[in-house]
Design a protein around this motif. Structure first.
Motif, mmCIF file in Angstrom:
data_model
loop_
_atom_site.group_PDB
_atom_site.id
_atom_site.type_symbol
_atom_site.label_atom_id
_atom_site.label_comp_id
_atom_site.label_asym_id
_atom_site.label_seq_id
_atom_site.Cartn_x
_atom_site.Cartn_y
_atom_site.Cartn_z
ATOM 1 N N ASP A 173 28.288 -28.577 -22.345
ATOM 2 C CA ASP A 173 26.938 -28.546 -22.612
ATOM 3 C C ASP A 173 25.940 -28.896 -23.599
ATOM 4 O O ASP A 173 25.719 -29.019 -24.419
ATOM 5 C CB ASP A 173 26.954 -26.680 -22.790
ATOM 6 N N SER A 174 27.694 -30.082 -24.370
ATOM 7 C CA SER A 174 27.260 -30.466 -25.696
ATOM 8 C C SER A 174 27.361 -32.149 -25.485
ATOM 9 O O SER A 174 27.778 -32.726 -24.826
ATOM 10 C CB SER A 174 28.102 -30.278 -26.965
ATOM 11 N N HIS A 226 13.274 -34.652 -29.617
ATOM 12 C CA HIS A 226 11.733 -34.439 -30.354
ATOM 13 C C HIS A 226 11.829 -33.339 -30.927
ATOM 14 O O HIS A 226 11.064 -32.954 -31.861
ATOM 15 C CB HIS A 226 10.335 -33.918 -29.102
ATOM 16 N N LYS A 227 12.655 -32.238 -30.342
ATOM 17 C CA LYS A 227 12.512 -31.082 -30.868
ATOM 18 C C LYS A 227 13.577 -30.851 -32.232
ATOM 19 O O LYS A 227 13.187 -30.544 -33.168
ATOM 20 C CB LYS A 227 13.679 -30.510 -30.198
ATOM 21 N N ASN A 228 14.757 -32.395 -32.595
ATOM 22 C CA ASN A 228 14.746 -31.950 -33.870
ATOM 23 C C ASN A 228 14.319 -33.345 -34.555
ATOM 24 O O ASN A 228 14.677 -32.592 -35.722
ATOM 25 C CB ASN A 228 16.498 -33.365 -33.547
ATOM 26 N N TYR A 229 12.848 -34.287 -34.387
ATOM 27 C CA TYR A 229 12.074 -34.955 -35.621
ATOM 28 C C TYR A 229 11.692 -33.775 -36.122
ATOM 29 O O TYR A 229 10.838 -34.302 -36.259
ATOM 30 C CB TYR A 229 11.371 -35.344 -34.093
ATOM 31 N N GLU A 230 10.907 -32.683 -34.889
ATOM 32 C CA GLU A 230 10.077 -31.635 -35.184
ATOM 33 C C GLU A 230 11.233 -30.667 -36.633
ATOM 34 O O GLU A 230 9.885 -30.633 -37.218
ATOM 35 C CB GLU A 230 9.353 -30.294 -34.803
ATOM 36 N N GLN A 231 11.613 -30.277 -36.398
ATOM 37 C CA GLN A 231 12.156 -29.362 -37.026
ATOM 38 C C GLN A 231 12.570 -30.259 -38.395
ATOM 39 O O GLN A 231 12.234 -29.999 -39.510
ATOM 40 C CB GLN A 231 13.998 -29.167 -36.947
ATOM 41 N N ILE A 232 12.917 -31.541 -38.582
ATOM 42 C CA ILE A 232 12.988 -32.722 -39.797
ATOM 43 C C ILE A 232 11.457 -32.256 -40.491
ATOM 44 O O ILE A 232 11.714 -32.512 -41.824
ATOM 45 C CB ILE A 232 13.350 -33.839 -39.340
ATOM 46 N N ARG A 233 10.303 -32.635 -39.190
ATOM 47 C CA ARG A 233 8.844 -33.028 -39.882
ATOM 48 C C ARG A 233 8.823 -31.867 -40.667
ATOM 49 O O ARG A 233 8.175 -31.574 -42.025
ATOM 50 C CB ARG A 233 8.279 -33.204 -38.573
ATOM 51 N N CYS A 235 18.548 -37.935 -18.758
ATOM 52 C CA CYS A 235 17.631 -38.491 -19.626
ATOM 53 C C CYS A 235 15.918 -37.757 -20.404
ATOM 54 O O CYS A 235 16.260 -37.516 -21.658
ATOM 55 C CB CYS A 235 16.545 -39.745 -18.475
ATOM 56 N N SER A 236 16.267 -36.896 -19.470
ATOM 57 C CA SER A 236 14.725 -36.079 -20.402
ATOM 58 C C SER A 236 15.105 -34.978 -21.044
ATOM 59 O O SER A 236 13.739 -34.413 -22.209
ATOM 60 C CB SER A 236 13.642 -34.966 -18.978
ATOM 61 N N ASN A 237 16.198 -34.481 -21.071
ATOM 62 C CA ASN A 237 16.597 -33.606 -22.252
ATOM 63 C C ASN A 237 17.016 -33.950 -23.545
ATOM 64 O O ASN A 237 16.749 -33.379 -24.228
ATOM 65 C CB ASN A 237 18.378 -32.666 -21.325
ATOM 66 N N ILE A 238 18.419 -34.964 -23.511
ATOM 67 C CA ILE A 238 18.324 -36.273 -24.433
ATOM 68 C C ILE A 238 16.704 -36.056 -25.088
ATOM 69 O O ILE A 238 16.527 -36.073 -26.515
ATOM 70 C CB ILE A 238 19.056 -36.901 -24.264
ATOM 71 N N LEU A 239 15.130 -36.889 -24.498
ATOM 72 C CA LEU A 239 14.128 -36.994 -25.033
ATOM 73 C C LEU A 239 13.740 -35.799 -25.404
ATOM 74 O O LEU A 239 13.364 -35.918 -26.447
ATOM 75 C CB LEU A 239 13.417 -37.784 -23.965
ATOM 76 N N LEU A 240 14.336 -34.826 -24.607
ATOM 77 C CA LEU A 240 13.669 -33.310 -25.179
ATOM 78 C C LEU A 240 14.267 -32.705 -26.759
ATOM 79 O O LEU A 240 13.943 -32.462 -27.765
ATOM 80 C CB LEU A 240 13.415 -32.496 -24.283
ATOM 81 N N LEU A 241 15.558 -32.985 -26.436
ATOM 82 C CA LEU A 241 16.281 -32.597 -28.198
ATOM 83 C C LEU A 241 16.082 -33.209 -28.830
ATOM 84 O O LEU A 241 16.354 -33.325 -29.762
ATOM 85 C CB LEU A 241 17.827 -32.469 -27.424
ATOM 86 N N GLY A 298 27.253 -34.210 -12.093
ATOM 87 C CA GLY A 298 27.475 -33.745 -11.255
ATOM 88 C C GLY A 298 25.743 -32.745 -12.066
ATOM 89 O O GLY A 298 25.070 -33.176 -11.737
ATOM 90 N N SER A 299 26.687 -31.434 -11.782
ATOM 91 C CA SER A 299 25.431 -29.949 -11.999
ATOM 92 C C SER A 299 25.618 -30.208 -13.646
ATOM 93 O O SER A 299 24.471 -28.749 -14.190
ATOM 94 C CB SER A 299 25.289 -28.854 -11.343
ATOM 95 N N ASN A 300 26.149 -30.534 -14.679
ATOM 96 C CA ASN A 300 26.611 -30.534 -16.625
ATOM 97 C C ASN A 300 25.222 -31.056 -16.853
ATOM 98 O O ASN A 300 24.400 -31.866 -15.709
ATOM 99 C CB ASN A 300 27.428 -31.174 -17.061
ATOM 100 N N LYS A 301 25.071 -29.725 -18.194
ATOM 101 C CA LYS A 301 23.879 -30.506 -18.785
ATOM 102 C C LYS A 301 24.449 -32.120 -19.213
ATOM 103 O O LYS A 301 22.751 -33.106 -19.568
ATOM 104 C CB LYS A 301 23.280 -29.920 -20.108
ATOM 105 N N PHE A 302 25.683 -32.249 -19.522
ATOM 106 C CA PHE A 302 25.587 -33.240 -20.496
ATOM 107 C C PHE A 302 26.737 -33.732 -19.611
ATOM 108 O O PHE A 302 27.469 -33.348 -19.443
ATOM 109 C CB PHE A 302 25.881 -33.783 -22.007
ATOM 110 N N PHE A 303 27.696 -35.074 -20.403
ATOM 111 C CA PHE A 303 29.118 -35.948 -19.602
ATOM 112 C C PHE A 303 30.475 -34.583 -19.604
ATOM 113 O O PHE A 303 31.105 -35.022 -18.742
ATOM 114 C CB PHE A 303 29.087 -37.368 -19.749
#
Length: 222
Positions: free
Chosen positions: A163-164, A211-218, A203-209, A155-160
């Motif tokens: 929001d998490s 990427h953000k986690n990867y940048e934080q770890i780096r 799919c784009s939201n998870i890819l972005l999430l 539907g219109s949810n970010k995840f199934f």
């Protein structure tokens, strides 16, 4: 062609290839469908890449542990390489023809496709399907129906589940993202996925999430 997927399953006894129900289901399905597998039988789940049995490690390094996800993956692999005409002609048949000695290269790839098609028809449970186009239509219909149901559930949810993100989101993403991003000669199913805006945004939201986690770890490592 890439290396075959690897199945890690419980070892057999009592005249059976495995004593575990889920392992048996996957082994038998793979046999019916003619899916190439490298099988590792064990009685130690810790030797599995998921820490449980059965588990499938795909040629791309993805690890699946739910039997339903493993079967969907195997079925998708057969469909992608042997049923879709353009993929078969430009990728599968070409690879086998280039790696087989003459004169096997002239006729054996076609025989292999016919065998895979027959096995897929049997595993699909519909003996009346004609080879080629009819089978492709049936499998395409199943895939589209599955994506439509996922789209309705999201539907219109970010995840199934709101929001998490959950494990379900990871499983769905693992199956949709390659179809969304790969450059396939036959992109009909890919276009259907792209027409479902909420799934593409998912799919784009998870890819972005990720990427953000990867940048934080780096940054932490620096």
């Amino acid at each position: 062609m890439s290396a075959p997927d690897e199945l890690f399953c419980w070892e057999g006894d009592w005249g059976l290839p495995s004593v575990d129900t889920d392992s048996l289901v996957i082994l038998v399905y793979a046999k019916f469908a003619g899916a190439p597998l490298k099988v590792h039988k064990s009685s130690n789940p810790w030797r599995s890449p998921s820490g449980s049995l059965p588990a499938l490690r795909t040629s791309k390094g993805e690890v699946l542990s739910r039997p339903s996800d493993i079967i969907i993956h195997l079925r998708k692999q057969i469909y992608t390489f042997w049923v879709e005409c353009k993929n078969y002609v430009e990728v599968t048949r070409r690879w086998y023809a280039e790696h087989m000695p003459f004169p096997l290269s002239l006729f054996l790839p076609g025989r292999m496709q016919a065998s895979q098609m027959e096995r897929l028809r049997l595993s699909h449970g519909d003996h009346a399907l004609d080879a080629g186009e009819e089978l492709e239509k049936e499998l395409y219909h199943d895939a589209v129906e599955c994506m439509n149901l996922l789209s309705q559930r999201l539907g219109s949810n970010k995840f199934f589940f709101g929001d998490s993100p959950s494990s379900l989101d990871a499983f769905v993403f693992g199956h949709l993202a390659p179809l969304l991003k790969a450059k396939l000669p036959n992109g009909k199913l890919q276009q259907q996925l792209k027409s479902l805006d909420n799934l593409t945004h998912f799919c784009s939201n998870i890819l972005l999430l990720r990427h953000k986690n990867y940048e934080q770890i780096r940054k932490w490592k620096q």
